[in-house]
Design a protein around this motif. Structure first.
Motif, PDB file in Angstrom:
ATOM      1  N   ILE A  23      -1.919  -2.130   0.130  1.00  0.00           N
ATOM      2  CA  ILE A  23      -1.494  -2.358  -1.255  1.00  0.00           C
ATOM      3  C   ILE A  23      -1.149  -1.022  -1.909  1.00  0.00           C
ATOM      4  O   ILE A  23      -0.127  -0.888  -2.578  1.00  0.00           O
ATOM      5  N   VAL A  24      -2.009  -0.041  -1.709  1.00  0.00           N
ATOM      6  CA  VAL A  24      -1.819   1.274  -2.329  1.00  0.00           C
ATOM      7  C   VAL A  24      -0.471   1.880  -1.938  1.00  0.00           C
ATOM      8  O   VAL A  24       0.248   2.421  -2.784  1.00  0.00           O
ATOM      9  N   VAL A  25      -0.093   1.795  -0.678  1.00  0.00           N
ATOM     10  CA  VAL A  25       1.122   2.450  -0.204  1.00  0.00           C
ATOM     11  C   VAL A  25       2.381   1.587  -0.348  1.00  0.00           C
ATOM     12  O   VAL A  25       3.485   2.071  -0.104  1.00  0.00           O
ATOM     13  N   SER A  26       2.228   0.347  -0.769  1.00  0.00           N
ATOM     14  CA  SER A  26       3.374  -0.543  -0.910  1.00  0.00           C
ATOM     15  C   SER A  26       4.289  -0.079  -2.041  1.00  0.00           C
ATOM     16  O   SER A  26       3.827   0.362  -3.090  1.00  0.00           O
ATOM     17  N   ASP A  27       5.587  -0.210  -1.831  1.00  0.00           N
ATOM     18  CA  ASP A  27       6.544   0.119  -2.882  1.00  0.00           C
ATOM     19  C   ASP A  27       7.064  -1.148  -3.575  1.00  0.00           C
ATOM     20  O   ASP A  27       7.984  -1.092  -4.376  1.00  0.00           O
ATOM     21  N   ILE A  35      -3.436  -2.400  -8.960  1.00  0.00           N
ATOM     22  CA  ILE A  35      -4.806  -2.399  -9.472  1.00  0.00           C
ATOM     23  C   ILE A  35      -5.284  -3.833  -9.670  1.00  0.00           C
ATOM     24  O   ILE A  35      -6.418  -4.177  -9.304  1.00  0.00           O
ATOM     25  N   ASN A  36      -4.429  -4.684 -10.212  1.00  0.00           N
ATOM     26  CA  ASN A  36      -4.795  -6.084 -10.431  1.00  0.00           C
ATOM     27  C   ASN A  36      -5.094  -6.785  -9.107  1.00  0.00           C
ATOM     28  O   ASN A  36      -6.092  -7.513  -8.982  1.00  0.00           O
ATOM     29  N   LEU A  37      -4.262  -6.560  -8.089  1.00  0.00           N
ATOM     30  CA  LEU A  37      -4.500  -7.156  -6.772  1.00  0.00           C
ATOM     31  C   LEU A  37      -5.832  -6.683  -6.189  1.00  0.00           C
ATOM     32  O   LEU A  37      -6.630  -7.487  -5.682  1.00  0.00           O
ATOM     33  N   LEU A  38      -6.080  -5.390  -6.277  1.00  0.00           N
ATOM     34  CA  LEU A  38      -7.324  -4.840  -5.729  1.00  0.00           C
ATOM     35  C   LEU A  38      -8.550  -5.329  -6.498  1.00  0.00           C
ATOM     36  O   LEU A  38      -9.592  -5.589  -5.898  1.00  0.00           O
ATOM     37  N   ARG A  39      -8.435  -5.467  -7.789  1.00  0.00           N
ATOM     38  CA  ARG A  39      -9.577  -5.983  -8.572  1.00  0.00           C
ATOM     39  C   ARG A  39      -9.882  -7.425  -8.200  1.00  0.00           C
ATOM     40  O   ARG A  39     -11.042  -7.823  -8.134  1.00  0.00           O
ATOM     41  N   HIS A  40      -8.838  -8.221  -7.953  1.00  0.00           N
ATOM     42  CA  HIS A  40      -9.078  -9.600  -7.502  1.00  0.00           C
ATOM     43  C   HIS A  40      -9.740  -9.609  -6.127  1.00  0.00           C
ATOM     44  O   HIS A  40     -10.643 -10.405  -5.876  1.00  0.00           O
ATOM     45  N   SER A  76     -10.051   3.612  -6.643  1.00  0.00           N
ATOM     46  CA  SER A  76     -10.283   4.984  -7.094  1.00  0.00           C
ATOM     47  C   SER A  76      -9.019   5.818  -6.956  1.00  0.00           C
ATOM     48  O   SER A  76      -8.681   6.611  -7.836  1.00  0.00           O
ATOM     49  N   ALA A  77      -8.324   5.641  -5.852  1.00  0.00           N
ATOM     50  CA  ALA A  77      -7.093   6.400  -5.621  1.00  0.00           C
ATOM     51  C   ALA A  77      -6.032   6.057  -6.664  1.00  0.00           C
ATOM     52  O   ALA A  77      -5.339   6.940  -7.167  1.00  0.00           O
ATOM     53  N   LEU A  78      -5.940   4.780  -7.012  1.00  0.00           N
ATOM     54  CA  LEU A  78      -4.934   4.357  -7.983  1.00  0.00           C
ATOM     55  C   LEU A  78      -5.322   4.693  -9.417  1.00  0.00           C
ATOM     56  O   LEU A  78      -4.474   5.042 -10.227  1.00  0.00           O
ATOM     57  N   GLU A  79      -6.590   4.554  -9.723  1.00  0.00           N
ATOM     58  CA  GLU A  79      -7.038   4.771 -11.089  1.00  0.00           C
ATOM     59  C   GLU A  79      -7.291   6.241 -11.382  1.00  0.00           C
ATOM     60  O   GLU A  79      -7.393   6.632 -12.536  1.00  0.00           O
TER      61      GLU A  79
END
Length: 91
Positions: A23-27, A35-40, A76-79
């Motif tokens: 998810i993090v590396v997806s464009d 962030i929303n996907l990861l929180r879910h 953490s990486a995204l936020e």
């Protein structure tokens, strides 16, 4: 990605992505969508951990904990923030 596509993914994030890092590396997503996907995904894992503690699932607790750490690391990486260590129990 449309809101409908994101909504479909939110229903079961882990079935659409092998690892949180994907998810993090997806464009395909904005930072907020990621962030929303990861929180879910994190919430789903928290519920799974609670169910596991109550012997309501066949999931391996160690595997779930590893996935939770990977999701927290990705968030953490995204936020750009330090997130508290260890998963919290939900319920």
């Amino acid at each position: 990605m449309t809101n409908q596509d994101i909504g479909r993914l939110l229903g079961d994030v882990s079935s659409h992505f092998e690892r949180p890092h994907d998810i993090v590396v997806s464009d395909q997503f904005t930072r907020e969508q990621k962030i929303n996907l990861l929180r879910h995904w994190e919430h789903d894992l928290q519920l799974l951990m609670v169910a596991s503690e109550e012997s309501m699932t066949g999931a391996t607790p160690g595997q779930t904990a590893e996935q939770m750490k990977a999701v927290c690391d990705a968030l953490s990486a995204l936020e750009g923030l330090h997130r508290p260590g260890g998963p919290a129990k939900v319920g």
